[in-house]
Write a protein that holds these residues in place. Structure first.
Motif, short mmCIF file in Angstrom:
data_model
loop_
_atom_site.label_atom_id
_atom_site.label_comp_id
_atom_site.label_asym_id
_atom_site.label_seq_id
_atom_site.Cartn_x
_atom_site.Cartn_y
_atom_site.Cartn_z
N GLY A 123 0.53 14.40 -1.96
CA GLY A 123 1.12 15.62 -2.50
C GLY A 123 1.04 15.65 -4.01
N PRO A 124 2.10 16.09 -4.70
CA PRO A 124 2.03 16.27 -6.15
C PRO A 124 2.03 14.98 -6.96
CG PRO A 124 4.22 16.82 -5.32
CD PRO A 124 3.36 16.63 -4.13
N ILE A 125 2.31 13.83 -6.36
CA ILE A 125 2.35 12.57 -7.11
C ILE A 125 0.96 12.25 -7.67
CG2 ILE A 125 1.84 11.16 -5.08
CD1 ILE A 125 3.71 9.03 -6.23
N CYS A 126 0.91 11.69 -8.88
CA CYS A 126 -0.37 11.33 -9.49
C CYS A 126 -0.79 9.93 -9.05
CB CYS A 126 -0.30 11.41 -11.02
SG CYS A 126 0.79 10.21 -11.79
N ALA A 127 -2.06 9.60 -9.27
CA ALA A 127 -2.60 8.32 -8.81
C ALA A 127 -1.87 7.15 -9.44
CB ALA A 127 -4.10 8.25 -9.11
N VAL A 184 0.85 -1.20 0.00
CA VAL A 184 0.00 0.00 0.00
C VAL A 184 0.88 1.24 0.00
CG1 VAL A 184 -1.58 1.38 1.42
CG2 VAL A 184 -1.99 -1.06 1.13
N VAL A 185 0.47 2.26 -0.74
CA VAL A 185 1.07 3.58 -0.69
C VAL A 185 -0.04 4.56 -0.31
CG1 VAL A 185 2.11 5.45 -2.03
CG2 VAL A 185 2.86 3.08 -2.39
N LEU A 186 0.17 5.34 0.76
CA LEU A 186 -0.85 6.25 1.25
C LEU A 186 -0.33 7.68 1.29
CD1 LEU A 186 -2.20 4.18 4.27
CD2 LEU A 186 -3.31 4.47 2.05
N GLY A 187 -1.25 8.63 1.12
CA GLY A 187 -0.90 10.02 1.31
C GLY A 187 -0.68 10.32 2.78
N ASP A 188 -0.17 11.50 3.07
CA ASP A 188 0.03 11.92 4.46
C ASP A 188 -1.31 12.10 5.16
OD1 ASP A 188 2.79 11.97 4.09
OD2 ASP A 188 2.78 14.09 3.49
N ASP A 242 -6.50 9.41 -0.46
CA ASP A 242 -5.56 9.25 -1.57
C ASP A 242 -4.60 8.10 -1.26
OD1 ASP A 242 -6.72 11.55 -2.56
OD2 ASP A 242 -5.06 12.86 -2.00
N GLY A 243 -4.45 7.20 -2.22
CA GLY A 243 -3.52 6.11 -2.03
C GLY A 243 -3.64 5.07 -3.12
N ALA A 244 -2.84 4.03 -3.01
CA ALA A 244 -2.83 2.96 -4.00
C ALA A 244 -2.57 1.64 -3.30
CB ALA A 244 -1.76 3.20 -5.06
N THR A 245 -3.08 0.57 -3.90
CA THR A 245 -2.87 -0.77 -3.38
C THR A 245 -2.32 -1.65 -4.50
OG1 THR A 245 -5.03 -1.74 -3.96
CG2 THR A 245 -4.89 -0.46 -1.92
N ALA A 246 -1.65 -2.73 -4.10
CA ALA A 246 -1.16 -3.72 -5.07
C ALA A 246 -1.18 -5.09 -4.42
CB ALA A 246 0.26 -3.38 -5.54
N THR A 295 -3.77 -3.78 -9.10
CA THR A 295 -3.54 -2.47 -8.48
C THR A 295 -4.82 -1.66 -8.46
OG1 THR A 295 -2.83 -1.51 -10.60
CG2 THR A 295 -1.10 -2.37 -9.14
N SER A 296 -4.89 -0.72 -7.55
CA SER A 296 -5.96 0.28 -7.54
C SER A 296 -5.33 1.58 -7.07
CB SER A 296 -7.09 -0.13 -6.59
OG SER A 296 -6.69 -0.07 -5.23
#
Length: 332
Positions: free
Chosen positions: A47-51, A13-17, A159-163, A137-138
């Motif tokens: 932050g500025p990173i895209c989805a 998982v990648v999550l925003g702050d 905001d975040g992503a999963t894999a 991924t999502s």
């Protein structure tokens, strides 16, 4: 749908702050009564990173954790709802595959709202059953004109992503069953033509009747979805150790549904969900599963249910059995 040789090799998982919701309340962005009803403490805000790049980062971690040979990866499925970026990229699934994987693989984009990630899991399991491995991924990043705290009275978008990497033979968990229930009969609910009615009151009554009918159908479909998945998995509700529910606000929780299946808050990951918000591509339960595995909160033999729910028209359920604690635990 019952599965016999499909395993979760890894997830990430990648999550925003975390943005405290009290700051949004103080700034007049978030109604304090709604905040109180739903119980969020903070929301993941990137932050500025895209989805799509968050999905790439999550996929890279999951692939590395899986120890799968990249040459064996035959499929990427990317679930999403809103704009993914970077600018000029029209096929985010292919972008994620190309940036996260050194090789060729099928890449499919899947848009099924808040049930997208669960639907991707079932599609991925079909391919894995035929051989090879799959990366699911999502990704979500709120980028609409209105404020995330004012968009609706339901879950606040995070905001975040999963894999997740699926494969055959072994893994940290075995996929026992999945079920997807779709019912699009009410998808035109807001399209009733007022001109068909004698007056505004008659129109409102017709709308109310359709809404009530839709709510009953949603409840039945959600229950049917879970019952079918449990039956295919050969387990009962009492056998489930962890229920990974969507991170919608507390006000939207179906108390009767939870009572029927014996779902108590301590058997969910709402303690995490209230700090990250709701992921509109359906990644909530994947965030929860990753958290359980990374923190060592599951034991071999635990059964886990993952749930997805897309605006009342599509429901997903997956049943897993934990086989071992992963080597990639990262602590609390």
């Amino acid at each position: 749908m019952r599965w016999g040789d499909v395993y979760v090799r890894s997830c990430a998982v990648v999550l925003g702050d975390r943005e405290p919701v009290e700051a949004a309340v103080a700034a007049g962005r978030y109604d304090p009564a709604v905040r109180e009803a739903h119980g969020y403490e903070s929301i993941a805000v990137a932050g500025p990173i895209c989805a799509a790049d968050m999905a790439v980062d999550a996929a890279r971690v999951a692939i590395a954790r899986s120890a799968v040979d990249p040459a064996d990866i035959a499929l990427f499925v990317h679930a999403y709802v809103d704009e993914q970026g970077p600018e000029g990229i029209s096929e985010p699934a292919s972008y994620v595959q190309g940036m996260a994987h050194d090789g060729r693989a099928r890449a499919f984009g899947l848009r099924q709202g808040c049930n997208g990630a669960l639907a991707a899991l079932e599609v991925g399991a079909m391919y894995v059953s035929a051989g090879g491995a799959a990366v699911l991924t999502s990704a979500d990043k709120y980028a609409r004109e209105c404020d995330r705290y004012r968009e609706d009275q339901g879950g606040v978008p995070g905001d975040g992503a999963t894999a997740m990497v699926l494969g055959r033979g072994d893994g940290v968990a075995r996929l026992l069953a999945t079920e997807i229930v779709g019912d699009g009969r009410f998808s035109g609910l807001t399209a009733l033509d007022p001109g068909r009615f004698a007056d505004r009151q008659e129109y409102r009554q017709a709308q109310r009747k359709r809404v009530m009918s839709m709510m009953r159908t949603m409840t039945e479909a959600r229950r049917d979805c879970v019952r079918a998945a449990l039956a295919d998995a050969g387990v009962e509700a009492g056998d489930i150790r962890h229920w990974l529910l969507p991170y919608s606000g507390r006000f939207l929780v179906d108390r009767d549904f939870c009572a029927e299946f014996g779902i108590e808050d301590e058997r969910t990951t709402w303690g995490l969900g209230r700090t990250v918000g709701h992921f509109i591509s359906g990644g909530d339960s994947f965030v929860g599963l990753t958290h359980l595995l990374e923190t060592g909160a599951v034991e071999a033999g635990d059964r886990v249910v993952m749930l997805g729910d897309s605006t009342g028209f599509s429901f997903g359920c997956a049943v897993l059995e934990i086989l071992t604690k992963p080597s990639w635990q990262v602590g609390d």
